[in-house]
Enzyme design. Structure first.
Site, mmCIF file in Angstrom:
data_model
loop_
_atom_site.group_PDB
_atom_site.id
_atom_site.type_symbol
_atom_site.label_atom_id
_atom_site.label_comp_id
_atom_site.label_asym_id
_atom_site.label_seq_id
_atom_site.Cartn_x
_atom_site.Cartn_y
_atom_site.Cartn_z
ATOM 1 N N SER A 20 0.836 -1.197 0.000
ATOM 2 C CA SER A 20 0.000 0.000 0.000
ATOM 3 C C SER A 20 0.871 1.248 0.000
ATOM 4 C CB SER A 20 -0.949 -0.055 1.207
ATOM 5 O OG SER A 20 -1.953 0.912 1.132
ATOM 6 N N HIS B 169 -7.703 -5.628 -0.155
ATOM 7 C CA HIS B 169 -6.446 -4.884 -0.043
ATOM 8 C C HIS B 169 -5.491 -5.464 0.998
ATOM 9 C CE1 HIS B 169 -3.775 -1.527 -0.549
ATOM 10 N NE2 HIS B 169 -3.938 -1.094 0.688
ATOM 11 N N ASP C 89 -8.645 -5.231 -6.003
ATOM 12 C CA ASP C 89 -8.153 -4.172 -5.118
ATOM 13 C C ASP C 89 -8.142 -2.838 -5.863
ATOM 14 O OD1 ASP C 89 -6.942 -2.670 -3.152
ATOM 15 O OD2 ASP C 89 -5.005 -3.710 -3.249
#
Length: 510
Positions: free
Chosen positions: A298, A409, A354
């Protein structure tokens, strides 16, 4: 492995949408979704708008049969096997595995040695979540729960053969309230900094197995999917002497510092580059081959690219690879091209469902390059970097199919899918060994038949202990795990001494 409080570790993820029994979720472009709640919180607004924009289609799968042909439960069979395969000697192939040929012919089908290395670096990135104090009622919120000499042992990663040599702290001069965790208490370990990752180095035994001395930098991510959509700065800022530009918020986290700060008198950039440069010089003086591998999930994947860009500029000739998970776009086309010219090899692992890898630049992205003859090169367009390994939630029989932004995610979802991926045309690997239960550490992604509680990874009693008077109080940290600049300097000096002596190197093998 010690447990971490779910109220602490998972503040970077919104609560998952729970699937009702026998209910089908269908999300189609330009169509309202009747099953989604009407409350207008960040997560619901995000899912409603993105379902139209991304044209997502998600159906509930048929009931999964976990019985083998012998009548023995497939889960019971997995429980009776180790969670990983024996390590192979990859010393003759390390260049290819780390991208010397841009992973051509290694991703589909996925080369088994490469799969193991991707999972290894993914677990290094996962450690930055598992050891992070997310508890806003803790006086140490925003710090690592363990000192650097205990980190891998506490998280069960000491088997990988690496030793942490330095922690990295970051701050920001811009308003990014959810990217940096803050304690609700007045008396805290730091008013402005967060622990953002660490530098580690392979020991002698692991170095022989992989064919060189490997320096690893692991960066933490904290941002929930809804925040990528609502809080993005959407502003490109120059980096380097050329036309390369990167997202303003990422660069601020990487380069911000303040003299009055306890942990960021120097920036995250300064901290990591000082340590990486020291380690490179140390091992090159010994005549060893050295590589730098940078990983992150991320937001951590974005910081990994900035780190790689700076390292390639400062340390020419050093083999540098980035293995990121669920990372967003970071910079413009010139930034991508400069990274390529500098020799940085980047492998982006993404999950099809995602949304974070699609941001920023949902519309204005690298796809516009086909119009270059008309528009010229657009300096303000975001673009991805490197090779892509795309995974699909629907490939795994263990995962639910409902619309679940945090589950899609989650880094543990990524690692599960990598472990089971063979090729785009084959089914999920039956001999995948990584523990399936890990997927539900922070979310609710596993099918109910597995009977694994969601968000199960937590301290007993969420960190409260009974004192001598019988009252329930916050657990006191061991003195060696309390953040302290002086103690950090002591640990750093001790790590240097261990790394620079033969006796120290022998200790790392214990």
């Amino acid at each position: 492995m010690k447990a971490i409080s779910s109220s602490c570790i998972h503040h970077h993820l919104p609560v998952a949408h729970h699937r009702r029994n026998n209910q089908t979720f269908i999300i189609r472009g330009f169509q309202e979704v009747a099953t989604l709640p009407k409350q207008q919180n960040a997560s619901s607004r995000l899912s409603q708008s993105l379902s139209n924009l991304l044209r997502l289609h998600v159906d509930t799968p048929p009931r999964t049969d976990f019985q083998s042909s012998t009548g023995i439960s497939l889960i019971d069979e997995k429980h009776s096997t180790p969670t990983c395969s024996p390590k192979e000697d990859i010393s003759t192939k390390w260049g290819e595995i780390h991208g010397s040929c841009d992973w051509d012919n290694l991703l589909d089908p996925l080369q088994p040695w490469l799969r193991r290395e991707i999972v290894k670096y993914g677990e290094f990135a996962q450690a930055t979540y598992d050891a992070f104090d997310f508890d806003s009622f803790s006086e140490y919120c925003g710090s690592c729960r363990y000192n650097q000499h205990k980190l891998f042992k506490e998280l069960g990663l000491d088997k990988n053969g690496y030793m942490v040599s330095k922690y990295i702290y970051a701050m920001s001069h811009i308003d990014v309230p959810r990217w940096l965790e803050r304690s609700h208490l007045l008396d805290t370990w730091s008013k402005d900094s967060n622990w953002m990752g660490y530098v580690a180095v392979s020991d002698d035994q692991e170095s022989r197995r992989i064919g060189r001395r490997d320096i690893v930098v692991a960066w933490r991510g904290t941002v929930a999917p809804s925040e990528w959509y609502e809080d993005f700065q959407r502003k490109l800022e120059p980096v380097g002497p050329g036309e390369a530009k990167v997202e303003h918020g990422f660069l601020s986290l990487y380069t911000s510092k303040r003299e009055s700060s306890r942990y960021n008198k120097s920036s995250a950039s300064d901290q990591v580059m000082k340590e990486v440069t020291r380690l490179v010089q140390l091992y090159k003086q010994r005549g060893e081959q050295v590589s730098l591998t940078i990983t992150g999930h991320s937001l951590g994947g974005a910081l990994a690219l900035l780190n790689a860009y700076e390292a390639a500029t400062s340390l020419p000739g050093l083999p540098i690879s980035v293995i990121s998970f669920g990372a967003p776009r970071v910079g413009n086309i010139a930034f991508r091209d400069e990274l390529h010219q500098l020799g940085v090899k980047t492998l982006r692992v993404v999950v099809k469902q995602d949304i974070v890898p699609r941001m920023p630049g949902l519309v204005f992205n690298e796809s516009l390059q086909k119009f270059d003859d008309i528009t010229g090169t657009l300096k303000w367009v975001y673009t991805h970097v490197g090779a892509e390994l795309k995974l699909d939630v629907q490939s795994s029989p263990y995962l639910k199919r409902g619309f679940n932004l945090p589950g899609f995610h989650s880094l543990e979802t990524y690692l599960h899918l990598i472990d089971g991926f063979h090729s785009k045309t084959s089914t999920f690997r039956e001999d995948a060994r990584r523990d399936v239960a890990l997927v539900n550490k922070a979310c609710d992604m596993l099918v109910d038949e597995l009977r694994i509680p969601h968000a199960w990874y937590q301290f007993e009693n969420k960190g409260l202990v009974r004192n001598s008077h019988g009252r329930w109080v916050k657990q006191v940290r061991d003195p060696e795990d309390i953040p302290s600049p002086a103690r950090a300097a002591h640990h750093q000096a001790f790590s240097v001494e261990m790394l620079e002596t033969d006796e120290g190197l022998a200790l790392t093998l214990c």
